[in-house]
Design a protein around this motif. Structure first.
Motif, PDB file in Angstrom:
ATOM      1  N   ASN A   1     -36.086  -4.029 -29.346  1.00  0.00           N
ATOM      2  CA  ASN A   1     -35.029  -3.666 -30.005  1.00  0.00           C
ATOM      3  C   ASN A   1     -33.878  -5.148 -29.296  1.00  0.00           C
ATOM      4  OD1 ASN A   1     -34.439  -1.090 -30.157  1.00  0.00           O
ATOM      5  ND2 ASN A   1     -35.068  -1.047 -27.970  1.00  0.00           N
ATOM      6  N   ALA A   2     -34.139  -6.420 -29.292  1.00  0.00           N
ATOM      7  CA  ALA A   2     -33.224  -7.398 -29.185  1.00  0.00           C
ATOM      8  C   ALA A   2     -32.993  -8.082 -30.115  1.00  0.00           C
ATOM      9  CB  ALA A   2     -33.941  -8.480 -27.929  1.00  0.00           C
ATOM     10  N   ALA A   3     -33.765  -7.620 -31.072  1.00  0.00           N
ATOM     11  CA  ALA A   3     -33.468  -8.405 -32.194  1.00  0.00           C
ATOM     12  C   ALA A   3     -32.537  -7.373 -33.552  1.00  0.00           C
ATOM     13  CB  ALA A   3     -35.069  -8.584 -33.330  1.00  0.00           C
ATOM     14  N   ALA A   4     -32.478  -6.392 -33.005  1.00  0.00           N
ATOM     15  CA  ALA A   4     -31.915  -5.020 -33.774  1.00  0.00           C
ATOM     16  C   ALA A   4     -29.990  -5.537 -32.847  1.00  0.00           C
ATOM     17  CB  ALA A   4     -31.664  -3.803 -33.280  1.00  0.00           C
ATOM     18  N   PHE A   5     -30.131  -5.797 -31.466  1.00  0.00           N
ATOM     19  CA  PHE A   5     -28.947  -5.689 -30.745  1.00  0.00           C
ATOM     20  C   PHE A   5     -28.096  -7.363 -31.042  1.00  0.00           C
ATOM     21  CE2 PHE A   5     -27.552  -4.660 -26.646  1.00  0.00           C
ATOM     22  CZ  PHE A   5     -26.431  -5.027 -26.763  1.00  0.00           C
ATOM     23  N   ALA A   6     -29.524  -7.895 -31.206  1.00  0.00           N
ATOM     24  CA  ALA A   6     -28.223  -8.960 -32.247  1.00  0.00           C
ATOM     25  C   ALA A   6     -27.797  -9.357 -33.095  1.00  0.00           C
ATOM     26  CB  ALA A   6     -29.358 -10.790 -31.609  1.00  0.00           C
ATOM     27  N   ALA A   7     -28.298  -8.377 -34.271  1.00  0.00           N
ATOM     28  CA  ALA A   7     -28.086  -8.536 -35.474  1.00  0.00           C
ATOM     29  C   ALA A   7     -26.671  -7.610 -35.712  1.00  0.00           C
ATOM     30  CB  ALA A   7     -29.084  -7.971 -36.311  1.00  0.00           C
ATOM     31  N   ALA A   8     -26.575  -6.241 -34.585  1.00  0.00           N
ATOM     32  CA  ALA A   8     -25.599  -5.628 -34.542  1.00  0.00           C
ATOM     33  C   ALA A   8     -24.293  -6.384 -34.621  1.00  0.00           C
ATOM     34  CB  ALA A   8     -25.779  -4.508 -33.988  1.00  0.00           C
ATOM     35  N   VAL A   9     -24.594  -7.439 -33.488  1.00  0.00           N
ATOM     36  CA  VAL A   9     -23.085  -7.664 -32.393  1.00  0.00           C
ATOM     37  C   VAL A   9     -22.815  -9.386 -33.948  1.00  0.00           C
ATOM     38  CG1 VAL A   9     -23.396  -7.225 -30.282  1.00  0.00           C
ATOM     39  CG2 VAL A   9     -24.560  -8.942 -31.401  1.00  0.00           C
ATOM     40  N   ARG A  10     -24.049  -9.581 -34.476  1.00  0.00           N
ATOM     41  CA  ARG A  10     -23.578 -10.715 -35.492  1.00  0.00           C
ATOM     42  C   ARG A  10     -22.402 -10.577 -36.668  1.00  0.00           C
ATOM     43  NH1 ARG A  10     -28.662 -12.980 -35.041  1.00  0.00           N
ATOM     44  NH2 ARG A  10     -29.430 -10.660 -37.193  1.00  0.00           N
ATOM     45  N   GLU A  11     -22.670  -8.908 -36.992  1.00  0.00           N
ATOM     46  CA  GLU A  11     -21.910  -8.418 -37.970  1.00  0.00           C
ATOM     47  C   GLU A  11     -21.008  -8.159 -37.934  1.00  0.00           C
ATOM     48  OE1 GLU A  11     -24.921  -6.220 -41.770  1.00  0.00           O
ATOM     49  OE2 GLU A  11     -23.642  -5.232 -39.748  1.00  0.00           O
ATOM     50  N   LEU A  12     -20.654  -7.394 -36.516  1.00  0.00           N
ATOM     51  CA  LEU A  12     -19.066  -7.066 -35.788  1.00  0.00           C
ATOM     52  C   LEU A  12     -18.456  -8.563 -35.698  1.00  0.00           C
ATOM     53  CD1 LEU A  12     -19.649  -4.109 -32.709  1.00  0.00           C
ATOM     54  CD2 LEU A  12     -19.079  -4.048 -35.490  1.00  0.00           C
ATOM     55  N   GLY A  13     -18.988  -9.592 -35.467  1.00  0.00           N
ATOM     56  CA  GLY A  13     -18.325 -11.336 -35.532  1.00  0.00           C
ATOM     57  C   GLY A  13     -18.246 -11.307 -36.752  1.00  0.00           C
ATOM     58  N   GLU A  14     -18.488 -11.826 -37.523  1.00  0.00           N
ATOM     59  CA  GLU A  14     -18.243 -11.515 -39.004  1.00  0.00           C
ATOM     60  C   GLU A  14     -16.790 -10.530 -39.428  1.00  0.00           C
ATOM     61  OE1 GLU A  14     -21.326 -10.621 -41.413  1.00  0.00           O
ATOM     62  OE2 GLU A  14     -22.977 -12.244 -40.657  1.00  0.00           O
ATOM     63  N   ILE A  15     -17.412  -9.503 -39.079  1.00  0.00           N
ATOM     64  CA  ILE A  15     -16.025  -8.628 -39.535  1.00  0.00           C
ATOM     65  C   ILE A  15     -14.422  -9.099 -38.095  1.00  0.00           C
ATOM     66  CG2 ILE A  15     -14.544  -6.489 -39.798  1.00  0.00           C
ATOM     67  CD1 ILE A  15     -18.293  -5.287 -39.758  1.00  0.00           C
ATOM     68  N   GLY A  16     -14.533  -8.556 -37.346  1.00  0.00           N
ATOM     69  CA  GLY A  16     -13.762  -9.802 -36.115  1.00  0.00           C
ATOM     70  C   GLY A  16     -13.244  -8.798 -35.540  1.00  0.00           C
ATOM     71  N   LEU A  17     -13.506  -8.385 -34.058  1.00  0.00           N
ATOM     72  CA  LEU A  17     -13.047  -7.824 -33.609  1.00  0.00           C
ATOM     73  C   LEU A  17     -11.722  -7.284 -33.489  1.00  0.00           C
ATOM     74  CD1 LEU A  17     -14.579  -6.204 -31.574  1.00  0.00           C
ATOM     75  CD2 LEU A  17     -15.373  -7.648 -32.294  1.00  0.00           C
ATOM     76  N   GLY A  18     -11.160  -8.304 -33.294  1.00  0.00           N
ATOM     77  CA  GLY A  18      -9.052  -7.954 -33.833  1.00  0.00           C
ATOM     78  C   GLY A  18      -9.393  -7.298 -35.076  1.00  0.00           C
ATOM     79  N   ALA A  19      -9.646  -6.516 -36.638  1.00  0.00           N
ATOM     80  CA  ALA A  19      -9.600  -6.685 -37.220  1.00  0.00           C
ATOM     81  C   ALA A  19     -10.250  -4.743 -36.617  1.00  0.00           C
ATOM     82  CB  ALA A  19     -10.428  -6.801 -38.680  1.00  0.00           C
ATOM     83  N   ILE A  20     -11.078  -5.239 -36.397  1.00  0.00           N
ATOM     84  CA  ILE A  20     -12.108  -3.199 -36.083  1.00  0.00           C
ATOM     85  C   ILE A  20     -10.808  -2.204 -35.671  1.00  0.00           C
ATOM     86  CG2 ILE A  20     -14.108  -2.709 -35.178  1.00  0.00           C
ATOM     87  CD1 ILE A  20     -15.412  -4.629 -35.845  1.00  0.00           C
ATOM     88  N   HIS A  21     -10.776  -3.772 -33.861  1.00  0.00           N
ATOM     89  CA  HIS A  21      -9.875  -2.893 -32.741  1.00  0.00           C
ATOM     90  C   HIS A  21      -8.514  -1.946 -33.931  1.00  0.00           C
ATOM     91  CE1 HIS A  21      -6.651  -2.295 -29.498  1.00  0.00           C
ATOM     92  NE2 HIS A  21      -7.351  -1.903 -29.601  1.00  0.00           N
ATOM     93  N   LYS A  22      -7.525  -2.923 -34.269  1.00  0.00           N
ATOM     94  CA  LYS A  22      -6.955  -2.029 -35.035  1.00  0.00           C
ATOM     95  C   LYS A  22      -6.951  -1.359 -36.237  1.00  0.00           C
ATOM     96  CE  LYS A  22      -3.317  -4.276 -38.516  1.00  0.00           C
ATOM     97  NZ  LYS A  22      -2.273  -5.501 -39.148  1.00  0.00           N
ATOM     98  N   GLU A  23      -7.931  -1.541 -37.378  1.00  0.00           N
ATOM     99  CA  GLU A  23      -8.429  -0.525 -37.627  1.00  0.00           C
ATOM    100  C   GLU A  23      -8.332   1.200 -37.289  1.00  0.00           C
ATOM    101  OE1 GLU A  23      -8.952   2.151 -41.871  1.00  0.00           O
ATOM    102  OE2 GLU A  23      -7.820   0.296 -40.556  1.00  0.00           O
ATOM    103  N   ALA A  24      -9.545   0.961 -36.114  1.00  0.00           N
ATOM    104  CA  ALA A  24      -9.840   2.252 -35.704  1.00  0.00           C
ATOM    105  C   ALA A  24      -8.548   2.936 -34.823  1.00  0.00           C
ATOM    106  CB  ALA A  24     -11.170   1.603 -34.576  1.00  0.00           C
ATOM    107  N   VAL A  25      -7.874   2.086 -34.315  1.00  0.00           N
ATOM    108  CA  VAL A  25      -6.833   2.406 -34.064  1.00  0.00           C
ATOM    109  C   VAL A  25      -5.823   3.292 -34.077  1.00  0.00           C
ATOM    110  CG1 VAL A  25      -4.283   1.529 -32.182  1.00  0.00           C
ATOM    111  CG2 VAL A  25      -6.446   0.789 -31.458  1.00  0.00           C
ATOM    112  N   ARG A  26      -5.568   2.511 -35.308  1.00  0.00           N
ATOM    113  CA  ARG A  26      -5.157   2.783 -36.916  1.00  0.00           C
ATOM    114  C   ARG A  26      -5.041   4.580 -36.949  1.00  0.00           C
ATOM    115  NH1 ARG A  26      -4.853   4.250 -41.743  1.00  0.00           N
ATOM    116  NH2 ARG A  26      -7.167   3.960 -42.020  1.00  0.00           N
TER     117      ARG A  26
END
Length: 376
Positions: free
Chosen positions: A270-295
């Motif tokens: 589970n730790a390996a899965a957790f880390a892989a998920a947050v790495r991908e979100l970090g690559e996309i960028g939380l600013g871009a993710i938040h902007k699109e989700a709010v839109r």
């Protein structure tokens, strides 16, 4: 990974529209692969590579620490938010006149530990009430913090309507009187940028299965280093005092870091899965993710309002959580629930209405299709 690739990777082949992302998101394929690799290694090597497995587990914590902007030593893996809250609530050495402040609309896993410790130790538990539409006046909270307050515990983002707390402002008010701010961040992490070091929060916890697109059954507890030794471990194991595999030593005391809150054999897959998920979100960028989700949430909010629903999400809302209620102009709640179920739109009933929670991987087509079902 780009935002477009994020969207394309979640497109359902089964006709499902994933709009209960505040409940559980689809697990990232990279997260599944990471967990599969850990388990495949155990199948093949057993204990022959146990040292490498545990080292990888620690590296996964570094990935999460980077994502949260917290020092690795100040972070512990725990099973879930309920465990984290219980550890903090029952690990504090409360005085007889100490007060705990909470909000009435908290998720049970965030509040039950505080109710239990207040009852057990005969502490004052102040529960602040929300409005009928589940909005909350944070000025009332700020005005309630006093010299008797020891802890303010709340969710960064409330699960029913997305009401979002001004953490820095609350933290400052707490610190002026020597109180701690304890935050369940699970409903914001992964869709709203968060920086532990800048937030002023004393203690933060969360889990992987909601907006982080990670696994269920693993969470974390982050504690400001100045106070970590003021919280006694309530569950004790080898990791609380040393390393797994160390011989017993009755002279040891708990770690002086957040490692004191870890216990025994870790959830390596589970730790390996957790880390892989947050790495991908970090690559996309939380600013871009938040902007699109709010839109997408803004678009959904506007369309719901035009269709005659009562929308609890406020203009300019930080969270994309969008909860709405039926009116005389719309179909009744039970009918709408049956329609959404039949059309494979994921949702949940909250605040006497329906909660939808678009993530950045959702599309305008998802919103339009869902609205067509609601207006059928």
């Amino acid at each position: 990974m780009s935002l477009l690739a994020f969207k394309n990777s979640v497109k359902s082949r089964d006709g499902i529209i994933h709009l209960n992302n505040a409940g559980m998101t689809p697990l990232r394929p990279a997260a599944r692969l990471a967990a599969d690799q850990v388990q495949a290694d155990q199948v093949r090597y057993g204990a022959a590579r146990i040292f490498e497995t545990f080292m990888n587990y620690e590296k996964c914590k570094v990935d999460l620490a980077t994502f949260l902007n917290i020092e690795n030593k100040d972070l512990a893996w725990v099973p879930n938010v309920a465990t984290a809250m219980s550890q903090v609530a029952f690990g504090i050495d409360f005085g007889s006149k100490d007060e705990i402040i909470v909000i009435d609309q908290e998720y049970p896993s965030s509040i039950y530990a505080w109710m239990a410790v207040a009852k057990q130790k005969n502490l004052k538990l102040t529960t602040l009430t929300s409005q009928s539409d589940y909005s909350f006046d944070f000025d009332k909270l700020l005005g309630s913090i006093s010299s008797q307050t020891r802890v303010v515990s709340l969710s960064w983002v409330q699960y029913q309507t997305g009401t979002t707390a001004p953490l820095s402002e609350i933290a400052q008010a707490c610190h002026r009187v020597g109180a701690w701010l304890v935050v369940d961040a699970i409903q914001g992490l992964g869709v709203i940028p968060f920086d532990f070091a800048k937030s002023g929060v004393d203690i933060v916890c969360g889990g992987g299965h909601k907006w982080l697109c990670g696994p269920a059954g693993l969470g974390f507890l982050g504690v400001r280093p100045e106070i970590v030794e003021d919280i006694a471990p309530i569950i004790h194991g080898a990791s609380t005092y040393g390393q797994i595999g160390d011989p017993i030593n009755q002279s040891l005391t708990p770690h002086k870091t957040a490692a004191r809150f870890e216990t025994g054999c870790p959830q390596t897959a589970n730790a390996a899965a957790f880390a892989a998920a947050v790495r991908e979100l970090g690559e996309i960028g939380l600013g871009a993710i938040h902007k699109e989700a709010v839109r997408l949430a803004d678009s959904l909010t506007e369309k719901l309002f035009e269709a005659g629903f009562e929308v609890l999400r406020k203009p300019g809302a930080i969270s994309p959580i969008t909860t709405f209620r039926t009116t005389a102009k719309t179909r009744d709640l039970e009918t709408l629930k049956k329609i959404l179920h039949s059309k494979q739109v994921s949702f949940v009933e909250r605040a006497e209405g329906i909660r939808l929670a678009p993530h950045a991987f959702n599309t305008d087509e998802d919103i339009l299709q869902t609205m067509s079902y609601l207006q059928t």
